[in-house]
Design an enzyme around this catalytic site. Structure first.
Site, short mmCIF file in Angstrom:
data_model
loop_
_atom_site.label_atom_id
_atom_site.label_comp_id
_atom_site.label_asym_id
_atom_site.label_seq_id
_atom_site.Cartn_x
_atom_site.Cartn_y
_atom_site.Cartn_z
N GLU A 93 0.82 -1.20 0.00
CA GLU A 93 0.00 0.00 0.00
C GLU A 93 0.86 1.26 0.00
O GLU A 93 1.96 1.28 0.56
CB GLU A 93 -0.94 -0.01 1.21
N CYS A 150 3.40 8.53 1.18
CA CYS A 150 3.93 7.56 2.16
C CYS A 150 4.16 6.25 1.44
O CYS A 150 3.22 5.66 0.88
CB CYS A 150 2.92 7.41 3.30
N CYS A 157 5.95 -7.00 7.26
CA CYS A 157 7.03 -6.54 8.14
C CYS A 157 7.37 -7.64 9.13
O CYS A 157 6.49 -8.36 9.60
CB CYS A 157 6.62 -5.27 8.90
N CYS A 161 5.79 -5.18 16.00
CA CYS A 161 5.31 -4.23 16.99
C CYS A 161 3.86 -4.57 17.31
O CYS A 161 3.06 -4.80 16.41
CB CYS A 161 5.43 -2.80 16.47
N CYS A 164 0.70 -2.54 15.75
CA CYS A 164 0.71 -2.22 14.31
C CYS A 164 0.07 -3.33 13.48
O CYS A 164 0.40 -4.51 13.64
CB CYS A 164 2.15 -2.00 13.87
N GLY A 208 6.47 -2.10 6.24
CA GLY A 208 7.83 -2.60 6.27
C GLY A 208 8.80 -1.74 7.04
O GLY A 208 8.49 -0.62 7.46
N GLU A 209 9.99 -2.30 7.24
CA GLU A 209 11.06 -1.62 7.99
C GLU A 209 12.18 -1.31 7.00
O GLU A 209 12.91 -2.21 6.59
CB GLU A 209 11.52 -2.55 9.12
N SER A 261 11.25 5.57 15.75
CA SER A 261 10.02 5.23 16.48
C SER A 261 10.36 4.87 17.92
O SER A 261 10.59 3.70 18.23
CB SER A 261 9.29 4.07 15.79
N LEU A 262 10.42 5.87 18.75
CA LEU A 262 10.79 5.66 20.17
C LEU A 262 9.64 4.95 20.89
O LEU A 262 9.82 3.87 21.45
CB LEU A 262 11.10 7.02 20.81
N ASN A 263 8.49 5.55 20.87
CA ASN A 263 7.24 4.91 21.30
C ASN A 263 7.13 4.53 22.77
O ASN A 263 6.09 4.04 23.21
CB ASN A 263 6.92 3.67 20.45
N CYS A 380 -1.30 5.77 9.94
CA CYS A 380 -0.12 5.07 10.44
C CYS A 380 -0.50 3.73 11.06
O CYS A 380 -1.40 3.67 11.89
CB CYS A 380 0.55 5.86 11.57
#
Ligand code: SAH
Ligand code: SF4
Length: 400
Positions: A93, A150, A157, A161, A164, A208-209, A261-263, A380
């Protein structure tokens, strides 16, 4: 069927290809121009080439090989989400956000300068929301566009996480450089965008990363900058915290801006929501980030997904301030976007406001990312190759 994609080859690779076919160097320049400046969809569009050369390329299995938009959904806020099909049938996407999502705000880049300038009011005037006669001069003759695209870097991925939706897919495969940059070309073509006239920002924040597909990601940056013509200062790559990737990135000369991405504000919470923390903890990530030679007016962005009751309390904000002390940083708060089968809660609006205020009072520019396209599962962490029928969405426009 095209088995060998030309889109995605660097200028050096195109030169080698043409040389191998016994062609002069200027043919590589013509081909690069057709692929990246004109963004042709078919070899037939390379009109500077003699028919025989085009036919020779086809006979050898070459084609342009752009990803194809097979489905599009439009949000009430103007965001569009596309399902892109690659040559082997795999899909990812890609999201088009007119006006961006605020994610590019306050980062000291050209994009950020525009965010706060006259153009903001000009666009609102165009949209009929606000007529500010002082700003008529800022309106381009035919109006102008500013948008953020984006893009995805992998099919699925592997990072897992817990908040997600993309994680639920697992990892199918890496995308090639051509498939990553090709998403941009396909979207630019759909909207008839002229680089140079329209202002386009790119965020590597889709499925994805990127740092687990490092070489293809970096090669796509080269194509997007030197081929398509989008400045790297208008690009941001987001990583969940892949330490070797951050270290390699720090050494690049041509690189997008970084978002981490600290999160979470400590390893205990981060391990719960991002199990990858067990491999590389917060201290190791921040140490690597501090070694990035930042340019003037460059900041590192820390993304922070707010999960109700998990990481959104004042004590967490205080810990974030301690962590980021001494780092030239800004924070993007992202209110968690829900998804089926994910057991988190959205934060209370009042908690979001307090969290932001505490960080700002502590000296860190802190923004709340506008959720874009939530109604069409484009926000997101909601990208999972949603098919329209399944989500009850209306498909717009003709495919392609
Ligand atoms: N894999 C990269 C880039 C894609 S995710 C990364 O994780 O950084 C882009 C951003 O969306 C990340 O900051 C991630 O933490 C955030 N995100 C993931 N799922 C989300 C959700 N459901 N709601 C809000 N943000 C989410
Ligand atoms: Fe992968 Fe990023 Fe989603 Fe984590 S947040 S699972 S790294 S896409």
């Amino acid at each position: 069927m095209t088995s060998r994609a030309l889109f995605g080859l660097t200028k050096a690779e195109l030169t080698a290809l043409m040389a191998g076919l016994g062609q002069k160097g200027y043919r590589a320049v013509q081909l690069a121009d057709a692929l990246y400046k004109q963004r042709v969809g078919e070899l037939d569009g390379v009109t500077t080439f003699p028919v025989a050369l085009r036919e020779q390329l086809v006979a050898e299995g070459y084609g342009v090989g752009l990803p194809e938009i097979v489905q599009a959904a439009k949000s009430v806020d103007g965001t569009e989400r596309y399902l892109m099909r690659m040559a082997d049938g795999e899909t990812v996407e890609t999201v088009w956000m007119p006006d961006g999502d605020g994610g590019e705000r306050g980062d000291g880049s050209e994009a950020a300068a525009e965010e706060s300038g006259d153009e903001e009011s000009a666009e609102e005037a165009v949209a009929g929301k606000k007529i500010d006669t002082r700003n008529w001069g800022a309106l381009a003759p035919q109006g102008f566009r500013r948008a953020t695209i984006c893009i995805s870097s992998q099919v699925g991925c592997a990072v897992n996480c817990q908040f997600c939706l993309t994680a639920k897919l697992g990892i199918k495969r890496n995308l090639t450089a051509g498939e990553i940059a090709g998403q941009v070309a396909a979207v630019l073509n759909r909207h008839g965008i002229q680089i140079g006239k329209d202002r386009i920002n790119l965020v590597f924040m889709g499925m994805g990363e990127p740092f687990l597909n490092y070489d293809s990601f970096m090669k796509s940056v080269e194509i997007l900058v030197t081929g398509i013509g989008i400045s790297e200062s208008r690009m941001t790559v987001s990583t969940s915290g892949i330490l070797p990737g951050i270290e390699a990135y720090a050494k690049e000369t041509l690189r997008p801006k970084l978002a981490l991405s600290l999160n979470a504000s400590n390893d205990v919470v981060r391990e719960q929501i991002m199990p990858i923390t067990r491999k590389w903890n917060i201290a190791a990530l921040l140490e690597a980030v501090q070694k990035i030679p930042l340019k003037t007016r460059e900041w590192v962005t820390f993304e922070y997904v707010l999960l109700g009751g998990v990481n959104d309390q004042p004590e967490h904000a205080r810990e974030v301030l301690t962590l980021l002390a001494g780092i030239r940083s800004k924070v993007n708060l992202i209110v968690w976007n829900p998804g089926p089968g994910i057991e988190y809660h959205q934060p209370e609006p009042a908690d979001v406001v307090v969290f932001q205020k505490m960080l700002i009072d502590g000296g860190i520019p802190t923004y709340i990312r506008r959720p874009r396209g939530r109604d069409i599962y484009a926000a997101c962490g909601q990208l999972k190759r949603t098919v329209s029928e399944e989500a009850g969405l209306v498909t717009i426009g003709a495919p392609g």
